[in-house]
Design a protein around this motif. Structure first.
Motif, PDB file in Angstrom:
ATOM      1  N   ILE A  86      41.491  47.517  34.769  1.00  0.00           N
ATOM      2  CA  ILE A  86      40.606  46.907  35.770  1.00  0.00           C
ATOM      3  C   ILE A  86      40.134  45.565  35.236  1.00  0.00           C
ATOM      4  O   ILE A  86      39.673  45.469  34.086  1.00  0.00           O
ATOM      5  N   GLU A  87      40.260  44.531  36.032  1.00  0.00           N
ATOM      6  CA  GLU A  87      39.707  43.217  35.701  1.00  0.00           C
ATOM      7  C   GLU A  87      38.285  43.160  36.248  1.00  0.00           C
ATOM      8  O   GLU A  87      38.062  43.280  37.449  1.00  0.00           O
ATOM      9  N   LYS A  88      37.326  42.961  35.353  1.00  0.00           N
ATOM     10  CA  LYS A  88      35.917  42.990  35.747  1.00  0.00           C
ATOM     11  C   LYS A  88      35.192  41.810  35.110  1.00  0.00           C
ATOM     12  O   LYS A  88      34.701  41.887  33.985  1.00  0.00           O
ATOM     13  N   GLY A  89      35.181  40.678  35.826  1.00  0.00           N
ATOM     14  CA  GLY A  89      34.571  39.471  35.291  1.00  0.00           C
ATOM     15  C   GLY A  89      35.289  39.010  34.043  1.00  0.00           C
ATOM     16  O   GLY A  89      36.506  38.796  34.056  1.00  0.00           O
ATOM     17  N   ASP A  90      34.545  38.866  32.954  1.00  0.00           N
ATOM     18  CA  ASP A  90      35.146  38.423  31.699  1.00  0.00           C
ATOM     19  C   ASP A  90      35.556  39.607  30.821  1.00  0.00           C
ATOM     20  O   ASP A  90      35.745  39.459  29.613  1.00  0.00           O
ATOM     21  N   SER A  91      35.706  40.788  31.459  1.00  0.00           N
ATOM     22  CA  SER A  91      36.084  42.000  30.720  1.00  0.00           C
ATOM     23  C   SER A  91      37.352  42.605  31.316  1.00  0.00           C
ATOM     24  O   SER A  91      37.558  42.590  32.531  1.00  0.00           O
ATOM     25  N   LEU A  92      38.190  43.126  30.433  1.00  0.00           N
ATOM     26  CA  LEU A  92      39.364  43.888  30.860  1.00  0.00           C
ATOM     27  C   LEU A  92      39.198  45.310  30.340  1.00  0.00           C
ATOM     28  O   LEU A  92      39.166  45.541  29.134  1.00  0.00           O
ATOM     29  N   LEU A 250      33.582  56.548  32.222  1.00  0.00           N
ATOM     30  CA  LEU A 250      32.571  56.760  33.266  1.00  0.00           C
ATOM     31  C   LEU A 250      33.222  56.905  34.636  1.00  0.00           C
ATOM     32  O   LEU A 250      32.671  56.483  35.650  1.00  0.00           O
ATOM     33  N   GLY A 251      34.403  57.486  34.646  1.00  0.00           N
ATOM     34  CA  GLY A 251      35.092  57.710  35.909  1.00  0.00           C
ATOM     35  C   GLY A 251      35.848  56.498  36.415  1.00  0.00           C
ATOM     36  O   GLY A 251      36.063  56.355  37.619  1.00  0.00           O
ATOM     37  N   TYR A 252      36.294  55.641  35.516  1.00  0.00           N
ATOM     38  CA  TYR A 252      36.990  54.418  35.935  1.00  0.00           C
ATOM     39  C   TYR A 252      38.308  54.720  36.656  1.00  0.00           C
ATOM     40  O   TYR A 252      38.747  53.944  37.498  1.00  0.00           O
ATOM     41  N   SER A 253      38.920  55.870  36.331  1.00  0.00           N
ATOM     42  CA  SER A 253      40.229  56.159  36.907  1.00  0.00           C
ATOM     43  C   SER A 253      40.181  56.339  38.416  1.00  0.00           C
ATOM     44  O   SER A 253      41.202  56.185  39.095  1.00  0.00           O
ATOM     45  N   ILE A 254      38.999  56.676  38.957  1.00  0.00           N
ATOM     46  CA  ILE A 254      38.910  56.863  40.409  1.00  0.00           C
ATOM     47  C   ILE A 254      38.693  55.539  41.133  1.00  0.00           C
ATOM     48  O   ILE A 254      38.776  55.477  42.361  1.00  0.00           O
ATOM     49  N   LEU A 255      38.425  54.473  40.366  1.00  0.00           N
ATOM     50  CA  LEU A 255      38.271  53.153  40.972  1.00  0.00           C
ATOM     51  C   LEU A 255      39.652  52.528  41.175  1.00  0.00           C
ATOM     52  O   LEU A 255      40.638  52.922  40.558  1.00  0.00           O
ATOM     53  N   THR A 256      39.706  51.549  42.058  1.00  0.00           N
ATOM     54  CA  THR A 256      40.964  50.843  42.274  1.00  0.00           C
ATOM     55  C   THR A 256      41.363  50.134  40.994  1.00  0.00           C
ATOM     56  O   THR A 256      40.586  49.366  40.420  1.00  0.00           O
ATOM     57  N   HIS A 257      42.579  50.411  40.515  1.00  0.00           N
ATOM     58  CA  HIS A 257      43.019  49.821  39.257  1.00  0.00           C
ATOM     59  C   HIS A 257      44.469  49.409  39.364  1.00  0.00           C
ATOM     60  O   HIS A 257      45.201  49.808  40.270  1.00  0.00           O
ATOM     61  N   GLN A 258      44.881  48.584  38.423  1.00  0.00           N
ATOM     62  CA  GLN A 258      46.257  48.096  38.389  1.00  0.00           C
ATOM     63  C   GLN A 258      47.046  48.851  37.318  1.00  0.00           C
ATOM     64  O   GLN A 258      46.476  49.476  36.426  1.00  0.00           O
ATOM     65  N   LYS A 259      48.381  48.753  37.451  1.00  0.00           N
ATOM     66  CA  LYS A 259      49.272  49.443  36.520  1.00  0.00           C
ATOM     67  C   LYS A 259      50.186  48.443  35.835  1.00  0.00           C
ATOM     68  O   LYS A 259      50.563  47.438  36.426  1.00  0.00           O
ATOM     69  N   LEU A 260      50.552  48.757  34.592  1.00  0.00           N
ATOM     70  CA  LEU A 260      51.431  47.888  33.816  1.00  0.00           C
ATOM     71  C   LEU A 260      52.742  48.618  33.527  1.00  0.00           C
ATOM     72  O   LEU A 260      52.770  49.551  32.723  1.00  0.00           O
ATOM     73  N   PRO A 261      53.849  48.220  34.168  1.00  0.00           N
ATOM     74  CA  PRO A 261      55.140  48.850  33.860  1.00  0.00           C
ATOM     75  C   PRO A 261      55.568  48.525  32.432  1.00  0.00           C
ATOM     76  O   PRO A 261      55.418  47.391  31.973  1.00  0.00           O
ATOM     77  N   THR A 262      56.117  49.525  31.752  1.00  0.00           N
ATOM     78  CA  THR A 262      56.551  49.305  30.364  1.00  0.00           C
ATOM     79  C   THR A 262      58.009  49.743  30.187  1.00  0.00           C
ATOM     80  O   THR A 262      58.909  49.118  30.721  1.00  0.00           O
ATOM     81  N   ALA A 263      58.254  50.812  29.460  1.00  0.00           N
ATOM     82  CA  ALA A 263      59.616  51.194  29.077  1.00  0.00           C
ATOM     83  C   ALA A 263      60.415  51.746  30.258  1.00  0.00           C
ATOM     84  O   ALA A 263      59.855  52.292  31.211  1.00  0.00           O
TER      85      ALA A 263
END
Length: 435
Positions: A86-92, A250-263
């Motif tokens: 999640i991108e949250k201001g100046d925090s990732l 704190l339950g971040y997984s239920i918030l809208t989040h992005q995914k990073l494809p890897t292998a």
């Protein structure tokens, strides 16, 4: 003339089946334990030979056939999701998905590292480690120092193992990763072994003892380390070269989040199936849970697979882990055959051949079930081995061009499984040559 030809062919096939039945039913070798066997022709939709096909057996690593199919259906055959963020201001804010490829000794994926290095934000790792138990139900406690029982975790790094390698002219083994966080220290004691690496039961303390009278030695071995959110954060921080702060979930997984494809998931499937990699099997089911539920619940992923993907099997799978290390797993031969039929219907044969071990050529059966010289492999099958339990299930290609499906289980036998394998090798080769 055509009618005579087909009649002769039918008589020949029936004679072959009868000989196979006799070799299975009357074998003194197979009688020394509990055996289940089923041979099936998917084109004719006909069971050719069956013995105890309705009874439950401990499948050992045949469990990975269930893991493969479930993962293939949910994760597909492209790239895995290696990171949620999640991108949250100046925090990732980021957290693990169970992806095993991050800096794995064999898979060597560094997508996450490069991603975190380039981000302008401050980095915060969300601690979701408590969602997964380190070991599966029924696993034996004294497996802790062995690679086949590497710990499961929400964000594996380096495959959750240290890989030690030593050349004959080197006094000390080298470790991958080479890190001060997991040091190797010398311990002087008397040992009959040339070079022994040990890990403390409760701590990440690795020691070695070298017997100078044993001569030179070359080896490579993987030793699991005890995982934790804090250790993973520190190993990531070391690899990324930037400060990372560990924060509570704190339950971040239920918030809208992005995914990073890897292998590429193909590489994970192939290694899991060919060398029967337990760690990759467990982590695949963790990733299935992440994909389905945005949480890491391996039991929920298994239940989903049973309810939604495997509901048409003739007998309900008793399935508790991804790898088959647990003796609480129990399947019937006819359910395994039906699952292999589903795989054949839904997965291209060239991919099956790329994923499954090939008799006489690759993986766990490279020394078994060889084809005649100059001919291609005729067995593509998954092995399974636990104490007093062994299995082999997969595809058998006959010289006439037919692809048959078979499943074999041996339970509660004494001595080495090699005797049963030798007998089974004769049976499968006869089928290959004559059906």
């Amino acid at each position: 003339m055509k009618h005579i030809y087909w009649l002769l062919l039918l008589l020949f096939c029936n004679c072959t089946v009868q000989k196979v039945k006799k070799s299975v039913y009357d074998s003194e070798v197979f009688e020394k334990g509990h055996m289940g066997f089923m041979l099936y022709d998917p084109v004719k939709e006909k069971t050719l030979v069956s013995l105890n096909e309705k009874k439950y057996f401990i499948p050992a690593s045949n469990t990975k056939i269930f893991t493969f199919y479930s993962s293939y259906k949910v994760l597909g055959d492209d790239r895995v999701n290696g990171l949620n963020y999640i991108e949250k201001g100046d925090s990732l804010l980021f957290w693990g998905t169970g992806d095993p490829s991050l800096l794995h000794p064999d898979l060597q994926d560094s997508t996450v590292i490069h991603f975190l290095q380039k981000r302008p934000e401050d980095l915060y790792m969300v601690d979701n480690f408590n969602q997964i138990s380190r070991y599966g139900r029924g696993w034996t406690w004294n497996w802790y120092p062995y690679y086949f029982a590497a710990e499961r975790s929400s964000m594996p790094v380096y495959g959750n193992v240290l890989r030690y390698s030593k050349q004959a002219d080197a006094p000390v083994a080298k470790a991958y990763p080479y890190t001060a966080l997991l040091p190797l220290s010398k311990q002087i004691d008397n040992t009959p072994d040339s070079y022994v690496i040990r890990r403390d039961f409760e701590r990440n303390i690795f020691t070695y003892a070298l017997n100078p009278e044993a001569g030179e030695l070359t080896f490579e071995t993987d030793k699991p380390f005890i995982t934790s959110a804090n250790l993973t954060k520190n190993l990531l921080q070391e690899a990324v070269g930037r400060e990372i702060t560990l924060i509570d979930n704190l339950g971040y997984s239920i918030l809208t989040h992005q995914k990073l494809p890897t292998a590429k998931v193909d590489s994970i499937y192939a290694q899991m199936m060919k060398i029967s990699d337990n760690f990759l099997a467990e982590q695949l089911m963790v990733m299935v849970s992440d994909e389905l539920f945005d949480s890491l619940d391996l039991s929920a992923a298994i239940q989903y697979a049973k309810d939604s993907l495997l509901q048409d099997l003739p007998d309900e799978p008793q399935w508790v882990d991804g790898s088959g290390l647990s003796p609480q797993n129990m399947f019937t031969p006819r359910s395994v055959v039906r699952l292999l039929e589903k795989i054949k219907e839904e997965v291209p044969m060239e991919k099956i051949k790329a994923y499954f071990p090939a008799g006489g050529e690759s993986g766990t059966i490279r020394n078994w079930y060889p084809a005649d010289p100059g001919e291609p492999a005729y067995i593509y099958a998954k092995t399974g081995t636990l104490s007093m339990s062994s299995a082999l299930s997969g595809y058998l290609i006959t010289k006439s061009g037919k692809t048959l499906i078979f499943s074999t289980f041996f339970n509660n036998y004494t001595g080495s499984s090699g005797v049963q394998k030798e007998e089974l090798q004769k049976v499968l080769y006869f089928i290959h040559s004559n059906y």
